[in-house]
Design a protein around this motif. Structure first.
Motif, PDB file in Angstrom:
ATOM      1  N   ALA A   2       0.673  -1.349  -0.808  1.00 29.82           N
ATOM      2  CA  ALA A   2       0.189  -0.202  -0.100  1.00 29.82           C
ATOM      3  C   ALA A   2       1.044   1.552  -0.200  1.00 29.82           C
ATOM      4  N   VAL A   3       2.233   0.902   0.892  1.00 26.46           N
ATOM      5  CA  VAL A   3       2.914   2.158   1.066  1.00 26.46           C
ATOM      6  C   VAL A   3       3.315   2.677  -0.912  1.00 26.46           C
ATOM      7  N   ALA A   4       3.805   1.224  -1.094  1.00 21.22           N
ATOM      8  CA  ALA A   4       5.116   1.101  -2.953  1.00 21.22           C
ATOM      9  C   ALA A   4       3.781   1.694  -3.291  1.00 21.22           C
ATOM     10  N   ASN A   5       2.540   1.403  -3.543  1.00 19.48           N
ATOM     11  CA  ASN A   5       1.363   2.578  -4.549  1.00 19.48           C
ATOM     12  C   ASN A   5       1.360   3.028  -4.464  1.00 19.48           C
ATOM     13  N   ILE A  61      -5.020 -11.339  -3.984  1.00 17.86           N
ATOM     14  CA  ILE A  61      -4.505 -10.184  -3.414  1.00 17.86           C
ATOM     15  C   ILE A  61      -6.128  -9.192  -4.633  1.00 17.86           C
ATOM     16  N   ASP A  62      -6.743  -7.880  -3.571  1.00 13.74           N
ATOM     17  CA  ASP A  62      -7.189  -7.345  -4.307  1.00 13.74           C
ATOM     18  C   ASP A  62      -7.195  -6.807  -5.538  1.00 13.74           C
ATOM     19  N   TYR A  65      -8.094  -2.723  -5.682  1.00 14.63           N
ATOM     20  CA  TYR A  65      -6.865  -1.425  -4.546  1.00 14.63           C
ATOM     21  C   TYR A  65      -6.238  -0.746  -5.316  1.00 14.63           C
ATOM     22  N   PHE A  66      -5.271  -1.151  -6.666  1.00 12.22           N
ATOM     23  CA  PHE A  66      -4.612  -1.033  -8.070  1.00 12.22           C
ATOM     24  C   PHE A  66      -4.115  -0.213  -8.871  1.00 12.22           C
ATOM     25  N   LEU A  67      -5.526  -1.091  -9.548  1.00 12.33           N
ATOM     26  CA  LEU A  67      -5.700  -0.795 -10.615  1.00 12.33           C
ATOM     27  C   LEU A  67      -6.797   0.767 -10.373  1.00 12.33           C
ATOM     28  N   TYR A 514      -2.598  -6.319   7.076  1.00 16.93           N
ATOM     29  CA  TYR A 514      -2.988  -6.217   6.054  1.00 16.93           C
ATOM     30  C   TYR A 514      -4.524  -5.253   6.303  1.00 16.93           C
ATOM     31  N   PHE A 515      -4.638  -4.738   5.064  1.00 16.55           N
ATOM     32  CA  PHE A 515      -6.210  -4.313   4.952  1.00 16.55           C
ATOM     33  C   PHE A 515      -7.311  -5.540   4.240  1.00 16.55           C
TER      34      PHE A 515
END
Length: 553
Positions: A2-5, A61-62, A65-67, A514-515
């Motif tokens: 999440a931090v990297a994202n 992995i969700d 969340y990243f897209l 984790y979230f």
């Protein structure tokens, strides 16, 4: 992750890629920028699945969340990732990286007090069929080549590319260049100096340039001293530089004897920690005054005896090769003795050499008559006696092996500061070590060299994100100490007081945190595995300037 994202979003990475490459949103269910981003995010997982099998990397992995909302997660697969790599390869992807990296330097106000430069190799498996490609002849010539060559991991004749990198003093990769596998370090330094001028032209203030001994050529030294804005550098003086300048300086240091004790440059409190002493000189070299610092290392001094013993062992087969043959004439034996004494391996030893004459009767073939006499055959054999150490040569050897010389044109820095700057070269070596780690890419199997180049660039971008996280952790800690001079932050390893936080520290502390996606609306809750994790990870997030809520916005 999440931090990297969050860091990747702040650098506007996806938009930079999408605005640069050629693509039609009507025919792409996931944009090239998002696909490239997911490759980068894949390096932040702990899965030992090949990076090219991207779909398996993100199981459980969700991914939404990243897209972006426009991206369809079902199309996150190896085929579409390959298409994205192809499209990015059509552009100057190394320039894309440089632009984003310099934007990060500007955005986070990261100093470029020192720049460290080095090269490494990335090895590949597979054959590369370029004959059936759709590239033009000119495009084929411009490709970097996957060539067999000297491998810096000790595996000769590997198919590889050379990665040249320039980082700042804390290891943030500023410049990254993927080059043909046979590129020499001298060629890379020639390019690196041009990159420094480009960075300056963009308004960035560049400090001391640190590189290994391949920087030291007449061409490079002249350029650094005569360019419009002089490039201050520090490097190691190679043995064959400027009429063996290194040996001259070492001899002068011992003759004059004005040594200054520098002590240790390590923060580790060990009994056997390496210590140094040194002496500085200034000398005209290629038309410019250069500073030369002769350094004697306690660890090198201790290793001289081991090197001498190694030389003794290397001498044994050479002696056997000299003394076993039988020579037909004295001149042949004498010539062999001279060749032996001229060998580099014999310079530390003295020998008593005897050429022994041997007479042997040789009877002619066939039946012997009463008057038949044997012919006398004369041969010669070499005998070595009284093998001993050459005290004069050993003294020179001891000095040369226990010392090395740093060379610089920088003014305003003490000799000890130059040594400290050169020892900072470890930051770029650490960057390469991480680049080759299994979590990033130990080896890569791709058939298309274009894709390899883009993937290598994305892997280095993953290193950039790690380095930015580490920079922000340390900058946050400095602010905390300024505001709380008497306070302590027990978020280090095993709950110890924090001193120099790293990305790895955050990764280990947050490993089981984790979230959790809550319902179809897309809200997230957070799972703390235990109270210690909440204290430590919470403290590190504060140093980064993030809250849990900000990470899922």
């Amino acid at each position: 992750m999440a931090v990297a994202n969050k860091i990747i979003e702040e650098l506007d990475f996806v938009n930079q890629i999408n605005q640069t490459v050629t693509w039609d949103p009507a025919h792409w269910n996931i944009s090239p920028g998002s696909l490239a981003k997911m490759l980068i995010m894949g390096t932040f997982t702990d899965m030992r699945i090949p990076l090219t099998r991207i779909k398996e990397r993100f199981e459980n992995i969700d991914t939404p969340y990243f897209l972006t909302p426009q991206d369809k997660t079902g199309d996150l697969n190896e085929f579409n990732v390959g298409k994205a790599l192809d499209r990015i390869a059509e552009k100057d992807y190394q320039q894309i990286y440089q632009t984003i990296a310099l934007n990060a330097i500007q955005k986070y106000q990261i100093p470029l007090t020192r720049l460290h430069s080095d090269t490494t190799t990335l090895s590949f498996y597979g054959e590369y069929d370029l004959q059936n490609s759709l590239l033009t002849e000119e495009e084929l010539k411009s490709l970097f080549k996957i060539e067999k060559g000297y491998n810096k991991d000790g595996r000769p004749q590997c198919k590889q590319v050379v990665v040249g990198q320039i980082t700042n003093q804390i290891g943030i990769p500023i410049i990254n260049k993927i080059q043909s596998g046979a590129t020499s370090d001298i060629d890379w330094n020639r390019q690196a100096l041009n990159y420094l001028e480009q960075i300056r032209a963009k308004g960035f203030k560049v400090g001391l340039y640190v590189a290994d001994s391949k920087l030291m050529t007449q061409e490079h030294v002249t350029k650094m001293n005569t360019t419009k804005d002089r490039i201050n550098f520090v490097s190691r003086c190679p043995a064959n530089f400027a009429d063996k300048l290194e040996n001259q300086m070492i001899s002068r240091a011992f003759e004059e004897g004005n040594w200054v004790e520098y002590g240790s440059f390590s923060e580790a409190k060990k009994k056997d920690v390496c210590t140094y002493r040194g002496v500085g000189f200034t000398q005209m070299v290629y038309g410019a005054p250069l500073r030369l610092v002769v350094l004697e290392s306690s660890s090198l001094v201790a290793g001289v005896v081991r090197l001498y013993e190694k030389q003794q062992k290397e001498l044994e087969p050479l002696i056997k090769k000299l003394t076993q043959p039988v020579y037909s004439c004295f001149k042949d034996a004498e010539a062999a003795s001279k060749r032996f004494l001229a060998l580099k391996q014999t310079r530390l030893f003295l020998f008593d050499i005897d050429i022994v004459k041997q007479e042997q009767g040789v009877w002619p073939k066939g039946r012997r008559g009463l008057k038949t006499q044997p012919k006398i055959k004369i041969t010669y054999q070499i005998v070595l006696k009284n093998i001993r150490c050459n005290e004069v040569a050993y003294k020179v050897f001891e000095r040369e092996q226990s010392c090395f010389v740093l060379v610089s044109n920088a003014v305003g820095l003490a000799d000890r500061e130059l040594v400290l700057a050169y020892k900072g070269q470890v930051v770029v070596e650490n960057s390469f070590r991480l680049l080759k780690s299994p979590a990033v890419a130990s080896v890569i199997y791709l058939k298309d060299p274009c894709r390899i180049g883009v993937l290598s660039m994305l892997l280095v971008f993953a290193l950039l994100v790690r380095a930015l996280i580490e920079f922000r952790l340390r900058a946050g800690l400095a602010v905390f100490r300024m505001r709380n001079p008497e306070g302590s932050l027990c978020a280090g390893w095993s709950g110890r007081e924090l001193s120099a936080p790293t990305f790895r520290l955050l990764y280990e502390h947050a490993f089981s945190c984790y979230f959790e996606c809550e319902g179809l609306e897309g809200g997230y809750g957070f799972c703390w595995p235990h109270s210690d994790a909440q204290v430590r990870v919470g403290a590190l997030l504060d140093l980064l300037g993030y809250s849990l809520e900000q990470l899922v916005e």
